[in-house]
Design an enzyme around this catalytic site. Structure first.
Site, short mmCIF file in Angstrom:
data_model
loop_
_atom_site.label_atom_id
_atom_site.label_comp_id
_atom_site.label_asym_id
_atom_site.label_seq_id
_atom_site.Cartn_x
_atom_site.Cartn_y
_atom_site.Cartn_z
N GLY A 1 42.36 26.86 37.91
CA GLY A 1 42.02 28.59 38.12
C GLY A 1 41.71 29.09 37.11
O GLY A 1 41.23 30.29 37.14
N GLU B 1 47.05 31.90 32.52
CA GLU B 1 47.40 31.87 33.73
C GLU B 1 46.45 32.60 34.56
O GLU B 1 46.11 33.78 34.46
CB GLU B 1 48.81 31.96 34.18
CG GLU B 1 49.20 31.94 35.67
CD GLU B 1 49.05 30.30 36.30
OE1 GLU B 1 48.01 29.63 36.17
OE2 GLU B 1 50.11 29.98 36.88
N ASP B 2 45.80 31.89 35.81
CA ASP B 2 45.03 32.87 36.58
C ASP B 2 45.52 33.80 37.17
O ASP B 2 45.36 35.15 37.16
CB ASP B 2 44.18 32.03 37.57
CG ASP B 2 45.22 31.01 38.37
OD1 ASP B 2 46.26 30.96 38.12
OD2 ASP B 2 44.40 30.39 39.32
N ASP C 1 51.92 34.61 41.27
CA ASP C 1 51.95 34.93 42.76
C ASP C 1 53.73 35.05 42.88
O ASP C 1 54.34 36.04 42.59
CB ASP C 1 51.32 33.94 43.47
CG ASP C 1 51.62 34.14 45.01
OD1 ASP C 1 51.78 35.11 45.60
OD2 ASP C 1 51.34 33.24 45.71
N LYS D 1 50.93 39.36 41.43
CA LYS D 1 51.16 40.17 42.75
C LYS D 1 52.67 40.39 42.53
O LYS D 1 53.40 39.56 43.11
CB LYS D 1 50.89 39.01 43.67
CG LYS D 1 49.49 38.54 44.16
CD LYS D 1 49.43 37.67 45.42
CE LYS D 1 47.95 37.00 45.39
NZ LYS D 1 48.01 36.01 46.26
N PHE E 1 45.67 37.06 49.57
CA PHE E 1 44.69 36.09 49.06
C PHE E 1 43.58 36.52 48.41
O PHE E 1 42.94 37.13 49.20
CB PHE E 1 44.59 35.11 50.13
CG PHE E 1 44.31 33.76 49.25
CD1 PHE E 1 45.12 32.84 48.82
CD2 PHE E 1 42.88 33.14 49.71
CE1 PHE E 1 44.75 31.72 48.32
CE2 PHE E 1 42.44 32.05 49.13
CZ PHE E 1 43.59 31.13 48.60
N VAL E 2 43.32 36.11 47.15
CA VAL E 2 41.95 36.24 46.48
C VAL E 2 41.37 35.03 45.96
O VAL E 2 41.88 34.14 45.73
CB VAL E 2 42.33 37.50 45.28
CG1 VAL E 2 42.71 38.65 45.73
CG2 VAL E 2 43.34 36.64 44.19
N ASP F 1 40.03 29.61 43.62
CA ASP F 1 39.22 29.00 44.96
C ASP F 1 40.19 29.13 46.21
O ASP F 1 41.09 29.74 46.21
CB ASP F 1 39.37 27.65 44.88
CG ASP F 1 40.60 26.93 45.04
OD1 ASP F 1 41.62 27.26 44.45
OD2 ASP F 1 40.69 25.98 45.60
N ARG G 1 35.21 29.49 43.49
CA ARG G 1 35.36 29.48 41.91
C ARG G 1 34.10 30.00 41.13
O ARG G 1 34.52 30.46 39.91
CB ARG G 1 35.71 28.28 41.37
CG ARG G 1 37.09 27.53 41.91
CD ARG G 1 37.57 26.43 40.90
NE ARG G 1 38.51 25.38 41.87
CZ ARG G 1 40.02 25.59 41.71
NH1 ARG G 1 40.32 26.61 41.11
NH2 ARG G 1 40.60 24.96 42.36
P1 5GP Z 1 52.99 30.81 41.79
O1 5GP Z 1 53.32 29.71 41.32
O2 5GP Z 1 53.11 31.91 40.84
O3 5GP Z 1 53.45 31.52 43.21
O4 5GP Z 1 51.28 30.49 42.23
C1 5GP Z 1 50.65 30.28 40.93
C2 5GP Z 1 49.28 29.62 41.49
O5 5GP Z 1 49.17 29.64 42.94
C3 5GP Z 1 48.05 30.14 40.61
O6 5GP Z 1 48.13 29.53 39.48
C4 5GP Z 1 47.14 29.89 41.73
O7 5GP Z 1 46.52 28.65 41.40
C5 5GP Z 1 47.64 29.87 42.98
N1 5GP Z 1 47.50 31.27 43.60
C6 5GP Z 1 48.40 32.03 44.01
N2 5GP Z 1 47.86 33.33 44.75
C7 5GP Z 1 46.54 32.98 44.65
C8 5GP Z 1 45.58 33.58 45.38
O8 5GP Z 1 45.85 34.66 46.14
N3 5GP Z 1 44.48 33.03 45.47
C9 5GP Z 1 44.06 31.93 44.92
N4 5GP Z 1 43.06 31.07 44.92
N5 5GP Z 1 44.96 30.90 44.26
C10 5GP Z 1 46.36 31.57 44.17
#
Ligand code: 5GP
Length: 177
Positions: free
Chosen positions: A48, A102-103, A106, A134, A155-156, A162, A168
């Site tokens: 991402g 990091e993208d 979440d 978020k 969700f984005v 993606d 992407r």
């Molecule tokens: P976390 O471990 O913080 O819950 O999630 C991190 C990863 O989940 C991010 O690097 C990303 O790849 C994916 N992710 C989390 N939220 C989203 C979202 O809204 N859209 C997309 N496409 N990927 C997400």
């Protein structure tokens, strides 16, 4: 506002290309100032973060290195709750100034799982740059040193992110309708 269809879902424009590019440049300016005279190693988290990492890196004026790792935690529009390293870190980070790219943060689980191993290798410093956060979804709080946008818990896709492999390449960021 434009609505697009990806697989079975509709997404609407949320952040324009111009808004994203302006903010990424602002983060690069902050990093240029904070790391003057240093030579940080950026670690981009695939898939991402590739586009954000590329634009951020292009706007740097300091000497800097970049490498990538691949962590997988998402399936479809839901976090799988388990973080798998599919491409690991090859670089020696000992004594280096590290900036993780990091993208999106979440739940925070991905970084929460990855950071202890990295800290164990004793980098000189360790900071986090994230395109999106978020706050309402965060279960593992962490300090994001360079954050482009705080967004609602929806969700984005786009700008590297993606939905089941697609979206992407979009230059804007879109939100699930
Ligand atoms: P976390 O471990 O913080 O819950 O999630 C991190 C990863 O989940 C991010 O690097 C990303 O790849 C994916 N992710 C989390 N939220 C989203 C979202 O809204 N859209 C997309 N496409 N990927 C997400």
């Amino acid at each position: 506002m434009s609505v697009i269809q990806v697989h079975d879902k509709s997404f609407e424009t949320f952040l324009s290309e111009e808004t994203i590019q302006k903010r990424v440049k602002e983060l690069a300016v902050a990093i240029n100032n904070d790391y003057k005279g240093k030579q940080p190693l950026f670690i981009g988290i695939l898939n991402g973060a590739f586009m954000f990492a590329s634009d951020l890196f292009k706007n740097l004026e300091i000497d800097a290195e970049i490498c990538f790792i691949k962590l997988i935690s998402y399936q479809g529009t839901k976090s799988a709750g388990k973080v798998v390293t599919s491409i690991g870190l090859m670089e020696d980070v000992h004594g280096k100034d590290i900036i993780l790219i990091e993208d999106i943060v979440d739940t925070g689980k991905t970084l929460n799982d990855f950071l202890p191993g990295l800290r164990h290798q004793q980098p000189a410093s360790l900071k986090i740059a994230a395109l999106l956060h978020k706050p309402d979804a965060t279960e593992y709080p962490l300090i994001i040193d360079y954050l482009a946008f705080s967004i609602p818990d929806k969700f984005v896709i786009g700008y590297g992110l993606d939905y089941d492999g697609l979206g992407r390449n979009l230059k804007e960021i879109y939100q699930l309708v």
